[in-house]
Design a protein around this motif. Structure first.
Motif, PDB file in Angstrom:
ATOM      1  N   SER A 132       0.834  -1.210   0.000  1.00 40.51           N
ATOM      2  CA  SER A 132       0.000   0.000   0.000  1.00 40.51           C
ATOM      3  C   SER A 132       0.867   1.258   0.000  1.00 40.51           C
ATOM      4  CB  SER A 132      -0.934   0.008   1.216  1.00 40.51           C
ATOM      5  OG  SER A 132      -1.825  -1.090   1.165  1.00 40.51           O
ATOM      6  N   ALA A 133       1.952   1.218   0.785  1.00 39.51           N
ATOM      7  CA  ALA A 133       2.862   2.364   0.845  1.00 39.51           C
ATOM      8  C   ALA A 133       3.538   2.587  -0.506  1.00 39.51           C
ATOM      9  CB  ALA A 133       3.904   2.138   1.933  1.00 39.51           C
ATOM     10  N   GLN A 134       3.942   1.492  -1.130  1.00 39.34           N
ATOM     11  CA  GLN A 134       4.571   1.611  -2.442  1.00 39.34           C
ATOM     12  C   GLN A 134       3.571   2.136  -3.482  1.00 39.34           C
ATOM     13  OE1 GLN A 134       6.207  -2.231  -3.338  1.00 39.34           O
ATOM     14  NE2 GLN A 134       8.010  -1.951  -2.019  1.00 39.34           N
ATOM     15  N   LEU A 135       2.338   1.673  -3.365  1.00 32.42           N
ATOM     16  CA  LEU A 135       1.298   2.119  -4.297  1.00 32.42           C
ATOM     17  C   LEU A 135       1.018   3.620  -4.126  1.00 32.42           C
ATOM     18  CD1 LEU A 135      -0.766   1.401  -6.459  1.00 32.42           C
ATOM     19  CD2 LEU A 135      -2.392   0.814  -4.640  1.00 32.42           C
ATOM     20  N   GLU A 136       0.970   4.052  -2.867  1.00 35.10           N
ATOM     21  CA  GLU A 136       0.749   5.477  -2.604  1.00 35.10           C
ATOM     22  C   GLU A 136       1.918   6.319  -3.128  1.00 35.10           C
ATOM     23  OE1 GLU A 136       0.085   5.992   1.524  1.00 35.10           O
ATOM     24  OE2 GLU A 136      -1.843   4.935   1.539  1.00 35.10           O
ATOM     25  N   ALA A 137       3.141   5.799  -2.937  1.00 42.34           N
ATOM     26  CA  ALA A 137       4.311   6.527  -3.428  1.00 42.34           C
ATOM     27  C   ALA A 137       4.295   6.612  -4.952  1.00 42.34           C
ATOM     28  CB  ALA A 137       5.582   5.837  -2.950  1.00 42.34           C
ATOM     29  N   GLN A 163       4.002   9.956  -7.177  1.00 39.21           N
ATOM     30  CA  GLN A 163       4.953  10.270  -8.238  1.00 39.21           C
ATOM     31  C   GLN A 163       4.242  10.490  -9.566  1.00 39.21           C
ATOM     32  OE1 GLN A 163       7.916   7.233  -8.834  1.00 39.21           O
ATOM     33  NE2 GLN A 163       9.242   8.582 -10.048  1.00 39.21           N
ATOM     34  N   LEU A 164       3.217   9.672  -9.831  1.00 43.06           N
ATOM     35  CA  LEU A 164       2.448   9.825 -11.061  1.00 43.06           C
ATOM     36  C   LEU A 164       1.726  11.169 -11.096  1.00 43.06           C
ATOM     37  CD1 LEU A 164       1.351   8.642 -13.703  1.00 43.06           C
ATOM     38  CD2 LEU A 164      -0.482   7.546 -12.377  1.00 43.06           C
TER      39      LEU A 164
END
Length: 293
Positions: A8-13, A17-18
Motif C-alpha cells: 500500500s505504501a509503495q502504491l501510494e508513493a 509520483q504519477l
C-alpha cells in the motif's frame, strides 16, 4: 513476501509520483501553449506598429512583467524612416530604443549569441532598460540577422528569482529566432509598400502617394476647419534636355533638381514667406511635414 502495508505504501508513493509527473506535464503543456501563442502574435503582425506593440506590450502582459524594452540598431535610420512614413514615429513607443550602434550599451552585447539571464544591474542595463526601476532580474534575448546582432528584447522582473543563470533558456532562444524573423519580414514589407509610393529615380513621392495623402489632408482640414496650400513646380524646357542630350541626361537633371529642392525647401523657409495658414510640404524620402504658419 511483502506485506499489504508495504504494498500500500509503495502504491501510494507510485501514485504520488504519477500525480507529480502529470502536474509537470500539464505545466509544460501550458508553457508550450503560451509560448506558441506569443510567437503566433508576432507572426501575425503585418506592420511595424503592430509588431512593436506585440514585442513590448504583448510580451510584458503575457509574461506578467513590469517592464519590457526592445533595442534595435538602426545606423542608417532606415527603420525610423519607415515608422515615420506610416504615421507612427519611433518616439510613440517609449520602450523602443533605436540606436546607431550597440557599442557601450550593455556588456553582454560584446558576445551574445544566446539569451542572457541574470541579476539586473543599473550600471550594466540602465541604457537598454531606462524605465526598469526596481527590477531585480533580466532576460536579454538577442535579435539577429544573418549571424549579426541587431539588438535585443529585454524582459525585466522585480523578482530576483524570475530570471537566473540556472534557468533553461530554450523557449526564450526560440522566441528570439521568431522575433528576429518577424522584424526582418515586416521591415522588408514596409520597404516594399513604401517603394510603391515613391519614384525610383528621385525618391520623391509619386501620384499614388499624393492621391492617398491628399485625401487624408483634406479630411484633416475639414475637421480642423483649416486651409491647405499646394506648391507646384514645373521645369522649364525640360523636353529640350531629353531631346538634345538624351534621357540619361534628363534623369541626371531630375535627380539634381530633387537634391537641390530637398536641401533648400524646409518648413522654416516656407514659414518665413507666408503667414497664418496651415501648410503641408512633401519632401523627398521623408514623411509629409506640416507646420503652423
Amino acid at each position: 513476501m511483502r506485506s499489504v502495508k508495504e504494498l500500500s505504501a509503495q502504491l501510494e508513493a507510485a501514485q504520488s509520483q504519477l500525480d507529480e509527473l502529470t502536474d509537470e506535464v500539464a505545466r509544460n503543456d501550458d508553457i508550450m501553449q503560451r509560448a506558441q501563442q506569443r510567437e503566433l502574435c508576432l507572426l501575425q503582425a503585418e506592420d511595424l506598429d503592430s509588431l512593436f506593440h506585440a514585442l513590448i506590450d504583448g510580451l510584458r502582459d503575457s509574461y506578467g512583467l513590469e517592464y519590457v524594452s526592445v533595442v534595435l540598431c538602426d545606423p542608417d535610420h532606415d527603420i525610423r524612416h519607415l515608422l515615420l512614413a506610416t504615421g507612427s514615429p519611433a518616439e510613440d513607443f517609449p520602450n523602443l530604443l533605436m540606436v546607431e550602434s550597440l557599442t557601450g550599451l550593455a556588456p553582454q552585447y560584446t558576445a551574445m549569441h544566446q539569451p542572457w539571464l541574470g541579476a539586473f544591474a543599473s550600471c550594466d542595463h540602465q541604457m537598454i532598460c531606462p524605465g526598469a526601476d526596481g527590477s531585480k532580474s533580466i532576460a536579454m534575448i538577442p535579435l539577429t540577422h544573418r549571424g549579426k546582432l541587431l539588438g535585443s528584447i529585454n524582459l525585466c522582473s522585480s523578482d530576483a528569482t524570475r530570471f537566473t543563470r540556472d534557468h533553461a533558456s530554450d523557449f526564450l532562444a526560440h522566441l528570439g529566432i521568431i522575433a528576429s524573423f518577424c522584424v526582418e519580414n515586416v521591415v522588408n514589407r514596409a520597404r516594399l509598400l513604401r517603394s510603391g509610393f515613391t519614384d525610383v529615380l528621385t525618391g520623391w513621392y509619386n501620384r499614388r502617394y499624393l492621391t492617398v495623402r491628399l485625401g487624408e489632408e483634406l479630411a484633416r482640414a475639414r475637421r480642423d476647419q483649416s486651409g491647405i496650400v499646394c506648391l507646384m513646380l514645373d521645369v522649364d524646357h525640360f523636353k529640350q534636355v531629353n531631346d538634345t542630350w538624351g534621357h540619361v541626361a534628363g534623369d541626371a537633371v531630375l535627380c539634381e533638381l530633387a537634391q537641390r529642392i530637398e536641401s533648400q525647401v524646409r518648413a522654416s523657409d516656407v514659414a518665413a514667406r507666408y503667414g497664418g495658414e496651415e501648410f503641408v510640404v512633401l519632401l523627398p524620402n521623408t514623411e509629409v511635414t506640416s507646420a503652423k504658419l
